[in-house]
Design a protein around this motif. Structure first.
Motif, PDB file in Angstrom:
ATOM      1  N   GLU A 142      43.818  42.877  30.529  1.00 17.99           N
ATOM      2  CA  GLU A 142      43.479  41.581  29.958  1.00 17.99           C
ATOM      3  C   GLU A 142      43.275  41.771  28.463  1.00 17.99           C
ATOM      4  O   GLU A 142      42.769  42.809  28.030  1.00 17.99           O
ATOM      5  N   LEU A 198      41.171  56.094  35.477  1.00 18.04           N
ATOM      6  CA  LEU A 198      40.692  55.543  34.201  1.00 18.04           C
ATOM      7  C   LEU A 198      39.196  55.228  34.277  1.00 18.04           C
ATOM      8  O   LEU A 198      38.442  55.505  33.344  1.00 18.04           O
ATOM      9  N   LEU A 238      38.084  56.945  26.568  1.00 19.63           N
ATOM     10  CA  LEU A 238      36.982  57.880  26.358  1.00 19.63           C
ATOM     11  C   LEU A 238      35.934  57.231  25.465  1.00 19.63           C
ATOM     12  O   LEU A 238      35.241  57.907  24.723  1.00 19.63           O
ATOM     13  N   GLY A 243      29.405  50.689  30.259  1.00 20.75           N
ATOM     14  CA  GLY A 243      30.032  50.885  31.576  1.00 20.75           C
ATOM     15  C   GLY A 243      31.212  49.945  31.739  1.00 20.75           C
ATOM     16  O   GLY A 243      31.305  48.933  31.062  1.00 20.75           O
ATOM     17  N   GLY A 245      33.671  47.117  33.343  1.00 19.41           N
ATOM     18  CA  GLY A 245      33.529  45.887  34.126  1.00 19.41           C
ATOM     19  C   GLY A 245      34.891  45.278  34.336  1.00 19.41           C
ATOM     20  O   GLY A 245      35.904  45.979  34.299  1.00 19.41           O
ATOM     21  N   LYS A 309      34.857  42.472  28.182  1.00 20.15           N
ATOM     22  CA  LYS A 309      35.336  43.221  27.010  1.00 20.15           C
ATOM     23  C   LYS A 309      35.756  42.204  25.959  1.00 20.15           C
ATOM     24  O   LYS A 309      35.698  40.991  26.224  1.00 20.15           O
TER      25      LYS A 309
HETATM   26  C1  UGA Z   1      42.482  47.476  33.868  1.00 23.11           C
HETATM   27  C2  UGA Z   1      43.513  48.583  33.600  1.00 23.11           C
HETATM   28  O1  UGA Z   1      43.305  49.138  32.308  1.00 23.11           O
HETATM   29  C3  UGA Z   1      44.925  48.048  33.702  1.00 23.11           C
HETATM   30  O2  UGA Z   1      45.857  49.106  33.548  1.00 23.11           O
HETATM   31  C4  UGA Z   1      45.120  47.393  35.065  1.00 23.11           C
HETATM   32  O3  UGA Z   1      46.401  46.808  35.180  1.00 23.11           O
HETATM   33  C5  UGA Z   1      44.080  46.318  35.246  1.00 23.11           C
HETATM   34  O4  UGA Z   1      42.760  46.903  35.142  1.00 23.11           O
HETATM   35  C6  UGA Z   1      44.276  45.716  36.612  1.00 23.11           C
HETATM   36  O5  UGA Z   1      44.118  46.430  37.615  1.00 23.11           O
HETATM   37  O6  UGA Z   1      44.681  44.547  36.709  1.00 23.11           O
HETATM   38  P1  UGA Z   1      41.387  45.493  32.440  1.00 23.11           P
HETATM   39  O7  UGA Z   1      40.427  45.352  33.574  1.00 23.11           O
HETATM   40  O8  UGA Z   1      42.049  44.263  31.919  1.00 23.11           O
HETATM   41  O9  UGA Z   1      42.575  46.511  32.837  1.00 23.11           O
HETATM   42  O10 UGA Z   1      40.598  46.116  31.216  1.00 23.11           O
HETATM   43  P2  UGA Z   1      40.436  47.557  30.548  1.00 23.11           P
HETATM   44  O11 UGA Z   1      40.904  47.471  29.158  1.00 23.11           O
HETATM   45  O12 UGA Z   1      40.978  48.628  31.378  1.00 23.11           O
HETATM   46  O13 UGA Z   1      38.850  47.692  30.512  1.00 23.11           O
HETATM   47  C7  UGA Z   1      38.085  47.753  31.710  1.00 23.11           C
HETATM   48  C8  UGA Z   1      36.635  47.985  31.385  1.00 23.11           C
HETATM   49  O14 UGA Z   1      36.434  49.312  30.925  1.00 23.11           O
HETATM   50  C9  UGA Z   1      36.071  47.084  30.280  1.00 23.11           C
HETATM   51  O15 UGA Z   1      34.757  46.710  30.648  1.00 23.11           O
HETATM   52  C10 UGA Z   1      36.053  47.975  29.050  1.00 23.11           C
HETATM   53  O16 UGA Z   1      35.081  47.610  28.092  1.00 23.11           O
HETATM   54  C11 UGA Z   1      35.714  49.314  29.702  1.00 23.11           C
HETATM   55  N1  UGA Z   1      36.151  50.477  28.904  1.00 23.11           N
HETATM   56  C12 UGA Z   1      37.470  50.695  28.664  1.00 23.11           C
HETATM   57  C13 UGA Z   1      35.204  51.399  28.436  1.00 23.11           C
HETATM   58  O17 UGA Z   1      33.970  51.236  28.662  1.00 23.11           O
HETATM   59  N2  UGA Z   1      35.624  52.503  27.751  1.00 23.11           N
HETATM   60  C14 UGA Z   1      36.935  52.725  27.504  1.00 23.11           C
HETATM   61  O18 UGA Z   1      37.248  53.764  26.873  1.00 23.11           O
HETATM   62  C15 UGA Z   1      37.883  51.809  27.964  1.00 23.11           C
END
Ligand code: UGA
Length: 407
Positions: A142, A198, A238, A243, A245, A309
């Motif tokens: 997203e 991830l 990283l 945390g 979400g 996020k």
């Molecule tokens: C995640 C995956 O990154 C996508 O590859 C996947 O397609 C998607 O889920 C899904 O299954 O549909 P998304 O949930 O949109 O994507 O967001 P992310 O950017 O992955 O972030 C997830 C959470 O992790 C957020 O709360 C973000 O703030 C947190 N985050 C991310 C961290 O705390 N540290 C990081 O280094 C990266």
């Protein structure tokens, strides 16, 4: 090709837009009347950068409807409906329902599961429907969904029927991404293994952050940077903070962990990642209590950021919301500000501007990495950076996740 997309959430609507942009004729099916009306009027009901423009630009090849019979002549139908986790188990009723409806209407289509589904789902579904089933998980985030869909790192296609797999491969060939053709089960598991990995990376760095806080001179940001230069580790995911979400990591880690347990093959690392993530909120409340006093009752705490996020208005699985719930349990008075999230949250005061929210508070927690927070300068109250986006020099009374207490 003639493409159908069932379910116009983040994934469905972006898939529909990008496939229309690639020259296909696309029909998007949505049963929620309000959501459908938004897409029909050119005002997408969800905020995703670039989506509105994408739909506007390609409107001549895009149609939106609630009527499944419009899928009759489709070559490919993508199923992008929700697959929630209920009591730690995945609820597949929406995907089965959509698949059965599409199966009744389509004369020839290949049915593609885009939604995240537990391994074995395509196999189960194929017992109920006659159309060939392809598993084509998505890996878009997203906030960058349009770009991620145009230029994915890879396209994974799982299928028994090789003609069906070829057809779906062809539809994504414009992306130029490496194509992995495999079984439905492998494709389904690749999605969970990727998201769990991830999420684990994030929980790992969050534990290192906890450790850094107790080592004079340590800073998780620098530790992560030093780790990330190693190509085998890579710098992504990283970033220590509040945390993970969102609508994916929490639900997917929980669904795969309970699925694995049922198969007597527990994923203990993923289970630990879930536990570490859930402990983040307590950790933040502990830091707050250490700095402003054990008694939070009546203290006015500003929570900056409600979205899970930045660059989204989505609060599904939002850690900031969990933090607010926890603060309310302590009878704290919560003030909140988010540049995009405008919903009503019981028990808190939501501010329309950042300055007002900070002014009316005794302490401030930065909980979402919105760009507009990064230049904050506050000298007269305690500030906790739970997303590591602030400059410590701009504060008198300051703590940050993963930054040693003694510097
Ligand atoms: C995640 C995956 O990154 C996508 O590859 C996947 O397609 C998607 O889920 C899904 O299954 O549909 P998304 O949930 O949109 O994507 O967001 P992310 O950017 O992955 O972030 C997830 C959470 O992790 C957020 O709360 C973000 O703030 C947190 N985050 C991310 C961290 O705390 N540290 C990081 O280094 C990266």
């Amino acid at each position: 090709m003639k493409i159908g997309v069932v379910g116009l959430g983040y994934i469905g609507s972006v898939t529909a837009g990008v496939l229309a942009e690639a020259g296909n004729s696309v029909i998007g099916i949505e049963i929620d009347a309000k959501r459908l009306a938004g897409f029909k009027s050119g005002e997408p009901p969800i905020y995703e950068p670039g989506l509105k423009e994408l739909i506007e630009k390609n409107h001549s090849r895009l149609e939106f409807s609630s009527d499944y019979s419009k899928l009759a002549d489709a070559d490919i139908v993508f199923l992008a409906v929700q697959t929630p986790t209920v009591n730690e188990r995945i609820d597949l009723s929406y995907i089965f329902d959509a698949a059965e409806k599409a199966n009744r209407q389509c004369k020839k289509a290949v049915l593609v599961i885009k939604s995240t589904v537990i391994p074995g789902t395509a196999r189960e579904l194929s017992k109920k429907i006659s159309l060939p089933i392809v598993s084509n998980p998505e890996f878009t985030r997203e906030g960058t969904a349009v770009e991620d869909t145009r230029k994915p790192d890879r396209v994974v296609i799982g299928a028994k029927d090789s003609n069906a797999a070829d057809l779906v491969g062809k539809i994504w060939s414009f992306t130029g991404a490496p194509l992995l053709k495999t079984t439905n089960e492998n494709a389904e598991l690749i999605k969970y293994a990727s998201n769990s990995f991830l999420a684990t990376k994030i929980s790992f760095i969050n534990e290192i952050a906890n450790l850094c806080e107790s080592i004079p001179g340590a800073d998780v940001e620098i530790v992560a940077k030093g780790m990330g230069y190693d190509k085998r580790i890579a710098p992504y995911f990283l970033k220590a903070g509040i945390g993970y979400g969102g609508s994916c990591f929490p639900k997917d880690t929980s669904a795969i962990a309970s699925f694995a347990k049922e198969l007597q093959s527990p994923l203990s690392i993923v289970e630990s990642a879930i536990k570490v993530n859930s402990d983040r909120i307590e950790r933040i409340v502990d830091i707050l209590k250490t700095e402003i006093g054990k008694e939070l009752k009546g203290k006015r705490i500003a929570v900056l950021g409600l979205a899970f996020k930045d660059d989204t208005d989505d609060i599904r699985g939002s850690q900031p919301i969990r933090l607010i719930e926890r603060l309310l349990k302590e009878s704290a008075a919560v003030n909140a500000y988010d540049p995009r999230v405008k919903i009503k949250i019981d028990g808190i005061t939501r501010f329309e501007n950042l300055e007002g929210c900070i002014k009316e508070s005794d302490a401030v927690i930065v909980a979402t990495e919105w760009g507009e927070f990064s230049n904050l300068k506050i000298m007269d109250k305690f500030v906790l950076d739970a997303k590591r986006i602030l400059n410590p020099a701009n504060f008198n009374n300051f703590r940050a996740i993963g930054l040693s207490w003694e510097r």
